[in-house]
Design an enzyme around this catalytic site. Sequence first.
Site, PDB file in Angstrom:
ATOM      1  N   TYR A 182      -8.107  -6.592   2.786  1.00 30.48           N
ATOM      2  CA  TYR A 182      -8.042  -5.637   1.672  1.00 30.48           C
ATOM      3  C   TYR A 182      -7.524  -6.293   0.406  1.00 30.48           C
ATOM      4  CZ  TYR A 182      -9.511  -1.366   3.908  1.00 30.48           C
ATOM      5  OH  TYR A 182     -10.272  -0.392   4.508  1.00 30.48           O
ATOM      6  N   GLU A 183      -6.618  -7.224   0.563  1.00 28.40           N
ATOM      7  CA  GLU A 183      -6.058  -7.905  -0.607  1.00 28.40           C
ATOM      8  C   GLU A 183      -7.166  -8.636  -1.375  1.00 28.40           C
ATOM      9  OE1 GLU A 183      -2.773 -10.287   0.520  1.00 28.40           O
ATOM     10  OE2 GLU A 183      -2.259 -10.860  -1.527  1.00 28.40           O
ATOM     11  N   GLU A 186       2.097  -6.743  13.004  1.00 33.91           N
ATOM     12  CA  GLU A 186       1.431  -6.139  11.831  1.00 33.91           C
ATOM     13  C   GLU A 186       0.911  -4.758  12.225  1.00 33.91           C
ATOM     14  OE1 GLU A 186      -1.755  -6.892   8.214  1.00 33.91           O
ATOM     15  OE2 GLU A 186      -2.197  -7.855  10.133  1.00 33.91           O
ATOM     16  N   ASP A 219      -2.382   2.731   4.404  1.00 35.29           N
ATOM     17  CA  ASP A 219      -2.970   3.883   3.715  1.00 35.29           C
ATOM     18  C   ASP A 219      -1.876   4.567   2.879  1.00 35.29           C
ATOM     19  OD1 ASP A 219      -5.321   3.353   5.092  1.00 35.29           O
ATOM     20  OD2 ASP A 219      -4.693   4.554   6.807  1.00 35.29           O
ATOM     21  N   ASP A 246      -1.275   4.102  17.977  1.00 32.92           N
ATOM     22  CA  ASP A 246      -0.748   4.650  16.728  1.00 32.92           C
ATOM     23  C   ASP A 246       0.724   4.263  16.569  1.00 32.92           C
ATOM     24  OD1 ASP A 246       0.366   6.553  14.772  1.00 32.92           O
ATOM     25  OD2 ASP A 246      -1.574   7.545  14.973  1.00 32.92           O
ATOM     26  N   ASP A 254      -1.525  -2.339  -3.087  1.00 36.11           N
ATOM     27  CA  ASP A 254      -2.078  -2.270  -4.445  1.00 36.11           C
ATOM     28  C   ASP A 254      -1.723  -0.930  -5.082  1.00 36.11           C
ATOM     29  OD1 ASP A 254      -3.868  -1.178  -2.352  1.00 36.11           O
ATOM     30  OD2 ASP A 254      -4.891  -0.386  -4.122  1.00 36.11           O
ATOM     31  N   THR A 284      -4.839 -10.825   2.903  1.00 37.10           N
ATOM     32  CA  THR A 284      -5.452  -9.968   3.916  1.00 37.10           C
ATOM     33  C   THR A 284      -6.864  -9.593   3.427  1.00 37.10           C
ATOM     34  OG1 THR A 284      -4.922  -7.772   3.055  1.00 37.10           O
ATOM     35  CG2 THR A 284      -3.137  -8.943   4.180  1.00 37.10           C
ATOM     36  N   LYS A 334      -1.617  12.458  -1.189  1.00 37.22           N
ATOM     37  CA  LYS A 334      -1.257  13.885  -1.320  1.00 37.22           C
ATOM     38  C   LYS A 334       0.141  14.134  -0.749  1.00 37.22           C
ATOM     39  CE  LYS A 334      -5.814  15.857  -1.324  1.00 37.22           C
ATOM     40  NZ  LYS A 334      -6.947  15.896  -0.414  1.00 37.22           N
TER      41      LYS A 334
HETATM   42  C1  SAM Z   1      -6.311  -0.121   4.474  1.00 32.51           C
HETATM   43  S1  SAM Z   1      -6.396  -0.816   6.080  1.00 32.51           S
HETATM   44  C2  SAM Z   1      -5.550  -2.374   5.861  1.00 32.51           C
HETATM   45  C3  SAM Z   1      -5.947  -3.410   6.891  1.00 32.51           C
HETATM   46  C4  SAM Z   1      -5.279  -4.770   6.780  1.00 32.51           C
HETATM   47  N1  SAM Z   1      -3.836  -4.676   6.960  1.00 32.51           N
HETATM   48  C5  SAM Z   1      -5.575  -5.434   5.463  1.00 32.51           C
HETATM   49  O1  SAM Z   1      -4.678  -5.544   4.613  1.00 32.51           O
HETATM   50  O2  SAM Z   1      -6.715  -5.886   5.285  1.00 32.51           O
HETATM   51  C6  SAM Z   1      -5.194   0.168   6.943  1.00 32.51           C
HETATM   52  C7  SAM Z   1      -5.293   0.059   8.455  1.00 32.51           C
HETATM   53  O3  SAM Z   1      -4.184   0.728   9.027  1.00 32.51           O
HETATM   54  C8  SAM Z   1      -4.589   1.435  10.178  1.00 32.51           C
HETATM   55  N2  SAM Z   1      -3.591   2.518  10.390  1.00 32.51           N
HETATM   56  C9  SAM Z   1      -3.326   3.546   9.554  1.00 32.51           C
HETATM   57  N3  SAM Z   1      -2.348   4.330  10.058  1.00 32.51           N
HETATM   58  C10 SAM Z   1      -1.988   3.771  11.252  1.00 32.51           C
HETATM   59  C11 SAM Z   1      -1.055   4.136  12.255  1.00 32.51           C
HETATM   60  N4  SAM Z   1      -0.290   5.232  12.132  1.00 32.51           N
HETATM   61  N5  SAM Z   1      -0.933   3.345  13.343  1.00 32.51           N
HETATM   62  C12 SAM Z   1      -1.720   2.251  13.493  1.00 32.51           C
HETATM   63  N6  SAM Z   1      -2.639   1.869  12.573  1.00 32.51           N
HETATM   64  C13 SAM Z   1      -2.773   2.611  11.469  1.00 32.51           C
HETATM   65  C14 SAM Z   1      -5.986   1.921   9.821  1.00 32.51           C
HETATM   66  O4  SAM Z   1      -6.746   2.220  10.977  1.00 32.51           O
HETATM   67  C15 SAM Z   1      -6.546   0.715   9.067  1.00 32.51           C
HETATM   68  O5  SAM Z   1      -7.196  -0.209   9.909  1.00 32.51           O
END
Ligand code: SAM
Length: 211
Positions: A190-191, A40, A114, A92, A150, A188, A118
């Site tokens: 966020y879900e 994930e 995310d 990352d 979403d 999840t 933009k």
């Molecule tokens: C909106 S949260 C969603 C968390 C989880 N998947 C959920 O659905 O509850 C997005 C997560 O992705 C991570 N993230 C964003 N870009 C990333 C990247 N390039 N590599 C690793 N993690 C990343 C952020 O730090 C954040 O914790």
Amino acid sequence: MRNKPHLEEKFKKHPLVIYKLEDKVNWVNFFGNNHPIHLEIGTGRSDFILKLARENHDINFIGMDKVKEALNYPVSKAKEEGLPNIGFIYGDARNLREYFDDDRVSRIYLNFSDPWTKRKHIKRRLTHKDFLELYKKILIEGGEIHLKTDDYNFFKFSLESLSQNGFLLRNITFDLHHSKFAEDNIMTGYEKRWLSEGKGIFRLEGVFKTE
Ligand SMILES: C[S@@+](CC[C@H](N)C(=O)[O-])C[C@H]1O[C@@H](n2cnc3c(N)ncnc32)[C@H](O)[C@@H]1O
């Protein structure tokens, strides 16, 4: 999320966390077996893969996040429960190739990534073709991406991007919680939040085919 500098030290020594790499990780040694790997990316609190790991002992789960504070809870939880089939990468997704050889991962989950709304940030979307090229390298033939979001624009972008870059789309729904996929769905963090605010959830699967 509050900055917690001490987590760097904690993760550096933690047996469940891949923190910094001198060499590629030997995942067979890490898990002690050669079971399929489900990854994930952007795992956050990891409610989703923690539950999957408890219920599927023959699959190894890896949660990856670039924010160390996000990983604090799931790393502690996995250790407390003694889950043998879960690990975490503090890193990352851009650097995925540092963590995985070719043909190593069977499934990638992108849950509520995310959306980077933009246009100038389009390359940061985790379904941008540059990321898909990385995924194709580490996925096995027939490997899958499972995505939930979403955000309609991110979903539409992802449908187009996957279909134009070697993934066969299937099991698509524009309203997950009123679809046939609802019964087996694992929510999840966020879900749960978006659902409680009345938002609809989009879902898709993409299968990686070389021919
Ligand atoms: C909106 S949260 C969603 C968390 C989880 N998947 C959920 O659905 O509850 C997005 C997560 O992705 C991570 N993230 C964003 N870009 C990333 C990247 N390039 N590599 C690793 N993690 C990343 C952020 O730090 C954040 O914790």
